[in-house]
Design an enzyme around this catalytic site. Sequence first.
Site, PDB file in Angstrom:
ATOM      1  N   ARG A 262      35.862  56.262  73.531  1.00  0.00           N
ATOM      2  CA  ARG A 262      37.100  56.512  74.267  1.00  0.00           C
ATOM      3  C   ARG A 262      36.874  56.505  75.777  1.00  0.00           C
ATOM      4  O   ARG A 262      37.833  56.391  76.541  1.00  0.00           O
ATOM      5  CB  ARG A 262      37.689  57.863  73.849  1.00  0.00           C
ATOM      6  CG  ARG A 262      38.128  57.905  72.399  1.00  0.00           C
ATOM      7  CD  ARG A 262      38.387  59.314  71.955  1.00  0.00           C
ATOM      8  NE  ARG A 262      39.533  59.891  72.616  1.00  0.00           N
ATOM      9  CZ  ARG A 262      40.784  59.830  72.175  1.00  0.00           C
ATOM     10  NH1 ARG A 262      41.040  59.191  71.062  1.00  0.00           N
ATOM     11  NH2 ARG A 262      41.764  60.401  72.825  1.00  0.00           N
TER      12      ARG A 262
ATOM     13  N   GLU B  99      44.255  37.280  79.892  1.00  0.00           N
ATOM     14  CA  GLU B  99      43.456  38.128  79.009  1.00  0.00           C
ATOM     15  C   GLU B  99      41.960  37.781  79.133  1.00  0.00           C
ATOM     16  O   GLU B  99      41.104  38.666  79.172  1.00  0.00           O
ATOM     17  CB  GLU B  99      43.955  37.967  77.565  1.00  0.00           C
ATOM     18  CG  GLU B  99      43.136  38.656  76.497  1.00  0.00           C
ATOM     19  CD  GLU B  99      42.972  40.158  76.699  1.00  0.00           C
ATOM     20  OE1 GLU B  99      43.657  40.754  77.549  1.00  0.00           O
ATOM     21  OE2 GLU B  99      42.112  40.742  76.017  1.00  0.00           O
TER      22      GLU B  99
ATOM     23  N   TRP C  83      36.692  62.790  80.548  1.00  0.00           N
ATOM     24  CA  TRP C  83      36.921  61.652  81.439  1.00  0.00           C
ATOM     25  C   TRP C  83      37.646  62.238  82.648  1.00  0.00           C
ATOM     26  O   TRP C  83      38.791  62.683  82.549  1.00  0.00           O
ATOM     27  CB  TRP C  83      37.795  60.620  80.721  1.00  0.00           C
ATOM     28  CG  TRP C  83      37.960  59.317  81.450  1.00  0.00           C
ATOM     29  CD1 TRP C  83      37.111  58.251  81.434  1.00  0.00           C
ATOM     30  CD2 TRP C  83      39.063  58.927  82.285  1.00  0.00           C
ATOM     31  NE1 TRP C  83      37.602  57.233  82.211  1.00  0.00           N
ATOM     32  CE2 TRP C  83      38.800  57.617  82.746  1.00  0.00           C
ATOM     33  CE3 TRP C  83      40.232  59.550  82.697  1.00  0.00           C
ATOM     34  CZ2 TRP C  83      39.658  56.925  83.582  1.00  0.00           C
ATOM     35  CZ3 TRP C  83      41.103  58.862  83.542  1.00  0.00           C
ATOM     36  CH2 TRP C  83      40.814  57.564  83.968  1.00  0.00           C
TER      37      TRP C  83
ATOM     38  N   GLU D 230      36.384  43.491  83.092  1.00  0.00           N
ATOM     39  CA  GLU D 230      36.187  44.864  82.625  1.00  0.00           C
ATOM     40  C   GLU D 230      34.797  45.116  82.052  1.00  0.00           C
ATOM     41  O   GLU D 230      34.300  46.234  82.142  1.00  0.00           O
ATOM     42  CB  GLU D 230      37.278  45.301  81.646  1.00  0.00           C
ATOM     43  CG  GLU D 230      37.268  44.613  80.316  1.00  0.00           C
ATOM     44  CD  GLU D 230      38.422  45.064  79.424  1.00  0.00           C
ATOM     45  OE1 GLU D 230      38.833  46.217  79.502  1.00  0.00           O
ATOM     46  OE2 GLU D 230      38.896  44.233  78.631  1.00  0.00           O
TER      47      GLU D 230
END
Length: 606
Positions: A27, A479, A74, A486
């Site tokens: 996550r 995309e 986070w 990323e």
Amino acid sequence: MCGIVGYMGKKEAFNILIDALKRLEYRGYDSAGIALWHDRAIEILRRKGKVDDLRVAASGKQLKGTMGLAHTRWATHGIPSERNAHPHKAGEVVVVHNGIIENYMEIKEKLKKRGHRFTSDTDTEVIPHLINSYIEEGMDFVDAVRLTITELEGSYALGIMRQHERTLIAAKKESPLIVGVIDGEAVFASDAPAIIDLTNRFIFLEDNDIVVFKDGGFNVIDIKGNKLERHPQVVNWTGAMAQKGGYKHFMLKEIFEQPRAVADTLMGRVKEEKAQIEFDDLKLPDLKDIRKIWMIACGTSYHACLIGKYIFESTLRIPVETDIASEFRYREPIFDKRDMIILISQSGETADTIAAMKEGKNHGIYTLSICNVLGSTLARESDGVIFTHAGPEIGVASTKAFTTQISVLFMLMAHMGRLLGVMDKDTVRGLIYELKRIPHKMQSILDQASLIEEMARRFMTYKNFLYIGRGINYPSIMEGALKLKEISYIHAEAYAAGEMKHGPIALIDESFPVVALSPHDRTYQKTCSNIEEVLARRGKLLLFTDMPEHDMANRTDSVFIMPTTIYELQPLLSAIPLQLLAYYIANLLGTDVDQPRNLAKSVTVE
Ligand code: F6R
């Protein structure tokens, strides 16, 4: 984003909690912590960094206890550090929290005036302080939690323990939390993969639910203390599905799982004989008067929306307006009661996408979600839901969720085409025929992954990439560029090929590779001209096409040939080589592919 896990039972909690935290790592987080309850004492250990750092820190200690809480943080309020890591303790109360307490400053000031001392910069720390202050006033633990919750504004998933009793409390509002149902034991977590090894029966908590675990059982109550009925659901995911299964990274495994994930998503829904698409339990509104479809999401799921626009408009001729969820409600969109909103989300927990759904519902608009997670907030609260059957997606970078979302959009288009009477049976049968061949074609691309790895080796040292495409290929390259930036941290920009000469062409020289997606479709000739423009400026070309005799193929060493399909299905095939290119570059550069820096899998805050 933050991950929570809580356990109470007969077994030692440490390993159960740490194993679950490892499963929540995907996550995204920057620090981790654990609290164990033993014999009316609570021991807390927190570390900046990874869960493994926490495990190492614990190795010299005698951490014991059959009840405990653990957390991956986070950072939102306060830098990643040991003092800001959870659990937070005040007096005898310990809390882990996912979400944001918006009025924490106000509460903190009030408490400071009453002599409370704070040891972190977090919004969370006000929660144990408040609960503890009510306990000190003589309130019972559960009542103190209930009263505290009424004072909190914002979002939370909470795990709470108290030193002087063996009771564990969980609570939720606008942040996901699930209870695993096991006889004689209590377990809860932020999501199913964290505890799938312990059980596959889950209660998906609803907003304002409070769960009190005690004496081997639990009750769900509301904020007033009234008992609520919540029924478990069985999730058909297994522990093995949430493992790497021999692949170096989850992302690579998930890229290779796409033929299966798409086939599973089509299974039971596409009826070629009957020329029909069937979705169980889906009740669409009357489509005859439909004016417009909105497609709203974030990130990769937003790119699926953009592809959905091409799929729906070119076939059904219904206008589709797409929106980034975080922008949508702030621009005061103009609704009409005949509209329909499609919300796309892998997790079903993305805060902005949920907020967009609520905005639509408040205006009386029918909302349909496309989700991968059973029991997720979006799936539960939208008027209709179609599930993608991608299985758990653990890698932070979305891959198989994306292609299964596109598959659902394509099926929905064909379904609506029949309902609206704009497609005859033969047309739908033709669409189904092409769709059913996609998994096989995806596999043939994956079988050539080594060619892409070779390409990645040649281009891994470049610092910037431009991605170009036209028509339905434009969102596909958006995309592709997102995937590269990323996970490899390389700057990659996607541009509609025809728009390049209105600015970005200024960037092109021999140090600037250009990824061109150019199948033999209605955009072919125009894209060829744009590629010529790149080559004329000595740009390096990486060409992805379904046409071996592509006009530009002999102008570069870097060509990848994909199978052919119809225009509306091309994104399902072109996604794969672009995902692989990003993956192999990142892997060669040695980045943390599955948990890229600063990113979280499930973005549960706005
Ligand atoms: C990128 C990525 C994110 C998500 C976005 C929305 O690879 O994974 O951009 O697509 O955060 O998440 P969901 O689909 O869960 O709403």
